[in-house]
Every structure is written in structure tokens, then in C-alpha cells.
Enzyme design. Structure first.
Site, mmCIF file in Angstrom:
data_model
loop_
_atom_site.group_PDB
_atom_site.id
_atom_site.type_symbol
_atom_site.label_atom_id
_atom_site.label_comp_id
_atom_site.label_asym_id
_atom_site.label_seq_id
_atom_site.Cartn_x
_atom_site.Cartn_y
_atom_site.Cartn_z
ATOM 1 N N GLU A 235 50.559 21.782 63.490
ATOM 2 C CA GLU A 235 50.247 20.361 63.627
ATOM 3 C C GLU A 235 51.339 19.751 64.480
ATOM 4 O OE1 GLU A 235 47.769 18.518 62.980
ATOM 5 O OE2 GLU A 235 46.584 20.014 61.927
ATOM 6 N N GLU B 293 54.445 11.014 74.033
ATOM 7 C CA GLU B 293 54.769 10.615 72.662
ATOM 8 C C GLU B 293 56.218 10.124 72.613
ATOM 9 O OE1 GLU B 293 55.442 13.611 69.566
ATOM 10 O OE2 GLU B 293 54.100 12.459 68.271
ATOM 11 N N THR C 53 55.048 19.124 70.111
ATOM 12 C CA THR C 53 54.203 20.013 70.906
ATOM 13 C C THR C 53 55.061 21.014 71.683
ATOM 14 O OG1 THR C 53 52.418 18.415 71.016
ATOM 15 C CG2 THR C 53 52.508 20.051 72.785
ATOM 16 N N GLY D 138 56.085 23.590 69.334
ATOM 17 C CA GLY D 138 54.876 24.290 68.910
ATOM 18 C C GLY D 138 54.449 25.363 69.910
ATOM 19 N N LYS E 228 61.430 26.363 55.772
ATOM 20 C CA LYS E 228 62.561 26.004 56.637
ATOM 21 C C LYS E 228 62.428 24.502 56.889
ATOM 22 C CE LYS E 228 63.819 25.103 60.322
ATOM 23 N NZ LYS E 228 64.430 23.779 60.654
HETATM 24 P P1 NAD Z 1 60.713 19.439 66.281
HETATM 25 O O1 NAD Z 1 59.598 20.198 66.880
HETATM 26 O O2 NAD Z 1 61.956 19.273 67.057
HETATM 27 O O3 NAD Z 1 61.160 20.131 64.894
HETATM 28 C C1 NAD Z 1 60.259 20.354 63.831
HETATM 29 C C2 NAD Z 1 60.774 21.490 62.949
HETATM 30 O O4 NAD Z 1 60.730 22.713 63.686
HETATM 31 C C3 NAD Z 1 62.232 21.340 62.513
HETATM 32 O O5 NAD Z 1 62.360 21.896 61.216
HETATM 33 C C4 NAD Z 1 62.985 22.164 63.560
HETATM 34 O O6 NAD Z 1 64.230 22.630 63.076
HETATM 35 C C5 NAD Z 1 62.014 23.301 63.807
HETATM 36 N N1 NAD Z 1 62.037 23.864 65.168
HETATM 37 C C6 NAD Z 1 62.189 23.198 66.336
HETATM 38 N N2 NAD Z 1 62.080 24.050 67.374
HETATM 39 C C7 NAD Z 1 61.832 25.265 66.855
HETATM 40 C C8 NAD Z 1 61.610 26.549 67.421
HETATM 41 N N3 NAD Z 1 61.620 26.750 68.742
HETATM 42 N N4 NAD Z 1 61.370 27.591 66.588
HETATM 43 C C9 NAD Z 1 61.332 27.396 65.249
HETATM 44 N N5 NAD Z 1 61.553 26.214 64.641
HETATM 45 C C10 NAD Z 1 61.792 25.163 65.442
HETATM 46 O O7 NAD Z 1 60.099 18.051 65.832
HETATM 47 P P2 NAD Z 1 60.822 16.805 65.145
HETATM 48 O O8 NAD Z 1 61.524 16.014 66.159
HETATM 49 O O9 NAD Z 1 61.580 17.256 63.940
HETATM 50 O O10 NAD Z 1 59.534 16.012 64.599
HETATM 51 C C11 NAD Z 1 58.820 15.120 65.375
HETATM 52 C C12 NAD Z 1 57.566 15.770 65.947
HETATM 53 O O11 NAD Z 1 56.765 16.290 64.891
HETATM 54 C C13 NAD Z 1 56.694 14.765 66.677
HETATM 55 O O12 NAD Z 1 56.212 15.344 67.851
HETATM 56 C C14 NAD Z 1 55.551 14.527 65.686
HETATM 57 O O13 NAD Z 1 54.361 14.062 66.269
HETATM 58 C C15 NAD Z 1 55.407 15.855 65.061
HETATM 59 N N6 NAD Z 1 54.734 15.762 63.760
HETATM 60 C C16 NAD Z 1 53.443 16.195 63.658
HETATM 61 C C17 NAD Z 1 52.771 16.069 62.446
HETATM 62 C C18 NAD Z 1 51.334 16.504 62.310
HETATM 63 O O14 NAD Z 1 50.856 16.657 61.200
HETATM 64 N N7 NAD Z 1 50.621 16.690 63.412
HETATM 65 C C19 NAD Z 1 53.414 15.518 61.345
HETATM 66 C C20 NAD Z 1 54.724 15.089 61.491
HETATM 67 C C21 NAD Z 1 55.379 15.215 62.718
#
Ligand code: NAD
Length: 477
Positions: free
Chosen positions: A251, A384, A231, A234, A177
């Protein structure tokens, strides 16, 4: 006038099939603000079909030998390699990542990841006999089954490859996804999977937003979730996995510190500012946005940061010379600007940047920004931002620097700068974070989330075992 790409399909069982979804998501070029594509916001029926395809492909895939899976992964690496520049450019057009960054994370890194996973598949030891006081046990490592892989938009193809590669190496099948913001690259990835001759259903891609992700997590046909994102999300994902007793690796976010020790070389710090402190305009999980400087060298270090940023061109991310492109969406820019305003309101001082650049009015640009007079209780030091915002804080003793670095709910990354690598290593041992670069050089592939930065480990071939489960079979004599 630019054309708008309309996609109404999903990649399931090796074919592009019409979506069941009624909703669409627009993709906007962050450099111009123009709408460039529309993609499905995949629904539960799309997810169900993709999971069913992955389940159907599972029995044959899990029975292949490690060597056979390695051959498939090498073919995938080769097929990706042919289109890697195109893939990097396609991501840049959607998320504004500057070419220097995208060429690495969405071009070369996926190829490397798929190759490393191939090597890991070749080296798989599925069974071993262990002896202890109770006798002999045959330990057998089996693939977990169907894995749901959810990734964000910031480094999408590299992140995806470092999850999908190990899952395939372990013998799992996958439903991806991706993040809708960059989904055009995932349609291209589907073509690459075809070019590589991967058996239908081994990797399926369902484009959509968070509801699509939630449906994938809830689906009883997924056996593990690999989640990469914020987070906050997550926590929701982990709660849903907990309810279903489904293994998860996550992650998540970070707010990492760079400790500049008294004997650090300023050129080394300067060289790290763009690639490690605010790569991709700070939209990278491992960004080192808390710079901790010895009080007597504070002014010099602030000067190094601001001089480096002043020399870094902001502009069209497709241009090879550009160091800082736009932020991914207008929403992300609003979030970053809100943080900058909060820093000022709490009493911190902007010594560089902080505004929208005059010459880039169309896209979602914010100047790289440096704050001083930062109190560690301020939001800009604790939360963050995921944007090009650095905070610089002085310290008077090394213990104080380590305490400041550890004073975070996150623990994703970190750095120590020193002319003495042994001394830097001793400091790094005391940091509560999973991945630490000394002098921002060398490599540690593992993305390791301590504290609120994650659960389990992701980051390439060493994680194959997290896509396996172990069975014990007694060996009576
Ligand atoms: P996000 O959490 O909004 O979304 C990430 C992914 O999860 C997207 O595909 C989104 O559609 C999906 N998603 C969001 N909420 C969900 C839920 N409740 N259930 C299922 N799927 C869901 O994050 P973002 O804004 O796209 O990315 C930025 C974040 O990602 C930052 O916090 C960054 O630090 C983190 N990140 C972490 C790593 C790592 O390896 N630790 C790498 C890259 C980004």
C-alpha cells in the site's frame, strides 16, 4: 529537563533481548524539537533472530484452529483496549499526530482491527470440495508462513493491526519492522502482546530503519512481505520480492482528488476538509489534496476551505482542541516547504497559510496551505507532498472533472460530493482509484491501490486470504 528513553533491545520470541546493532536512531519530539529517545537501528543479526523465532513458532501456530486463533486475537484486542489511550498519546509524542486523530488510528482502530480479524479467524473455511468437468478437487487454504510487516510512522498502530491481525488469523507468524520515528509505541505493543498471552515468537518486533526492512525482505525465512510506505520505497521492495519470488502486498502513496459536483452542499464539503482532505496535517495516504470545483462555484468553495482552516487551531498535538499539530520531522517540514516554494515558483497563488506559524517556533510546524491558480502540470498538483497543502482547480464539465481526477500516476483514494448519491455513484464508477467516499461519509475499510498506489489489497479482515496459499488435491472416485 526531560529524560531521554534509551532502548537497546528488540522483542524476539516473547522476550526483550539485547540488540546486535551498533547504530542507534534518535527520536525527536516534533512539537518541541527535543530528543526524547534513542532506539536500535536493527541489523541483519537482529532480523535473523526474529525470523528464526517466527519460524520456530510457525508449526504450532498454523496447527491451531481458527477458533483458537480467534480467542488469541480477542485477548489481544482486550489487552490493547486497556492501554489504547496511552498508545495514542505515545504515538502523538513521537510523530505529532493531533490527539483527535491519534485516538482513532492508534487507539480505537487497532482494537477494532484485532476484533475483526478474530471474527474472520472464527469464520475461516480451510477446505472445500469443488466440482468441475474434470471431477472433484479438494481446495485447501494454508497459511503462507512467516510474514514480514513493514509500516510507516503516520498511523502506525492502526496500520500494523490491520496487517498483523489478518496474518495471524490466517495462521501465519509475523516479524514487524516498524518505523523508527514512533518505535516507543512498538515496545509498548510488545508488552501488550505479552499481556494478551500470545505464544512466544508468533509476533516479533525488530526496530530499525530501511536497512532493517531490506534485511527482512531479503531473508530467506520470510514467505511474504506486507509493505506500507512510499511509492519510491515500494518499487525497491517489490523488486527485491520479485527477485526472491516472494509474494508482496504494497500500500503506497497517493494524490487523491475530491470532485465537488455542482449540486454539492457546501456544509458537507466543509465537514470533510479536516478529516478527509488534510487529516494529520496531510500526512495520511488517503488525503484528498486535489479539490476539483465547478468553475461557477469556485470562489465559494475556496472560501469554504479557507474559512474552515482559519477556524482550526494549530498547536500542541496532545491538546484535545488542536486540529493541526507539527509535521513528523524537520526533514518532512523541509520537504513540504520545498513543495510550497515550487508551487509559487511555477505560478500558483497561496490564498491561505504557506508559512511557519509565528507562535510555534520550536517544533516542525507549517500552516495549512491552500493554492489556487494551479495548473495540472504543476508538481503541487501531481506529486504526493504528505503535508497540509491543498490545491483547488476549476472545471467546466463533469467529464473534465473526471479526466482531471484520473490524470494521476496514483489511484489510492477519492471523493465525490453531490446532493444526489446515485449521480455521485455514477461519477465514482468512472474514477481510476480504489477507495471512494461519497460526500466523505460512510466507510470503506479497504485500502486499495490502483496504479502506482500499490499491489494487492490491505485493510482488515477481508484480506485474510492474501496471507494464505491454496493447494488442490484431486478426489478420485
Ligand atoms: P517510507 O517508504 O520512507 O517508509 C515506510 C517504511 O518502510 C518504514 O518503516 C521504512 O523504514 C521502511 N523502508 C523504507 N525504505 C525501505 C526499503 N527500501 N526497504 C525496506 N524497508 C524500507 O514511507 P514514510 O515516509 O515512512 O511514510 C509515508 C508514505 O507512506 C507516504 O507515501 C504515504 O502515502 C504512504 N502510506 C501509504 C498507506 C496506504 O495504506 N496506502 C498508509 C500510510 C502511508
Amino acid at each position: 529537563m526531560s529524560t531521554v528513553t534509551e532502548r537497546d533491545d528488540q522483542y524476539i520470541a516473547g522476550r526483550f533481548v539485547p540488540t546486535h546493532a551498533s547504530r542507534r536512531i534518535s527520536i525527536v519530539d516534533p512539537t518541541t524539537g527535543e530528543r526524547i529517545a534513542s532506539v536500535p537501528d536493527g541489523d541483519g543479526a537482529d532480523v535473523h533472530d526474529a525470523v528464526a523465532a517466527a519460524r520456530e513458532a510457525l508449526p504450532a501456530w498454523r496447527e491451531t484452529s481458527g477458533a483458537e486463533r480467534a480467542a488469541h486475537l480477542r485477548a489481544l484486542a482486550d489487552a490493547f483496549d486497556v492501554r489504547r489511550d496511552e498508545m495514542a498519546a505515545l504515538v502523538t509524542a513521537q510523530n505529532g499526530s493531533p490527539a483527535w486523530f491519534s485516538n482513532v488510528v492508534n487507539g480505537r482502530a487497532p482494537v477494532r482491527s484485532y476484533r475483526e480479524s478474530a471474527d474472520a479467524a472464527d469464520a475461516l473455511e480451510v477446505e472445500e470440495v469443488v466440482e468441475d468437468q474434470g471431477g472433484a478437487t479438494l481446495l485447501r487454504r494454508e497459511p503462507l508462513g512467516v510474514v514480514g510487516v513493514i509500516v510507516p510512522w503516520n498511523a502506525p498502530q492502526g496500520l500494523l493491526a490491520s496487517r498483523v491481525g489478518p496474518a495471524l488469523a490466517a495462521g501465519c507468524t509475523v516479524v514487524v519492522k516498524p518505523s523508527p520515528e514512533v518505535a516507543l509505541a512498538d515496545y509498548a505493543l510488545a508488552e501488550i502482546l505479552d499481556d494478551a498471552g500470545l505464544p512466544p515468537g508468533v509476533v516479533n518486533i525488530v526496530v530499525g530503519g530501511r536497512e532493517t526492512g531490506a534485511a527482512l525482505i531479503r531473508h530467506p525465512g520470510t514467505d511474504k512481505i506486507s509493505f506500507t510506505g512510499s511509492t519510491a520505497a515500494g518499487r525497491d521492495v517489490a523488486a527485491a520480492c520479485g527477485q526472491a519470488l516472494k509474494p508482496i502486498s504494497a500500500e503506497l502513496g497517493g494524490k487523491s482528488a475530491a470532485i465537488v459536483l455542482r449540486d454539492a452542499e457546501l456544509e458537507t464539503v466543509a465537514a470533510a476538509v479536516v478529516p478527509q482532505c488534510i487529516p494529520n496535517s496531510g500526512q495520511v495516504c488517503y488525503s484528498l489534496t486535489r479539490i476539483l470545483a465547478p468553475v461557477e462555484r469556485f470562489a465559494d468553495i475556496v472560501n469554504v476551505l479557507t474559512a474552515t482552516l482559519a477556524a482550526a487551531p494549530v498547536g500542541d498535538p496532545a491538546d484535545a482542541e488542536t486540529i493541526f499539530g507539527p509535521l513528523v520531522t524537520d526533514r518532512q517540514r523541509a520537504r513540504v516547504e520545498e513543495y510550497i516554494a515550487s508551487g509559487v515558483a511555477e505560478g500558483a497563488r497561496v490564498v491561505f497559510g504557506g508559512r511557519r506559524p509565528d507562535e510555534h517556533r520550536a517544533g516542525w510546524f507549517v500552516e495549512p496551505t491552500v493554492f489556487v491558480d494551479v495548473d495540472p502540470t504543476m508538481r503541487i498538483f501531481r506529486e504526493e507532498i504528505f503535508g497540509p497543502v491543498l490545491t483547488v482547480v476549476p472545471y467546466d464539465s463533469e467529464d473534465a472533472a473526471i479526466d482531471l481526477a484520473n490524470d494521476s500516476t496514483y489511484g489510492l483514494s477519492g471523493a465525490v460530493f453531490s446532493a444526489d448519491v446515485e449521480h455521485a455513484t455514477a461519477v465514482a464508477r468512472r474514477l481510476q482509484t480504489g477507495r471512494i467516499l461519497l460526500n466523505a461519509r460512510g466507510a470503506t475499510r479497504l485500502m486499495a491501490g490502483y496504479k502506482d498506489s500499490g499491489l494487492g489489497r490491505e485493510g482488515g479482515a477481508v484480506t485474510v486470504s492474501s496471507y494464505q496459499q491454496v493447494k488442490g488435491i484431486s478426489q478420485p472416485r
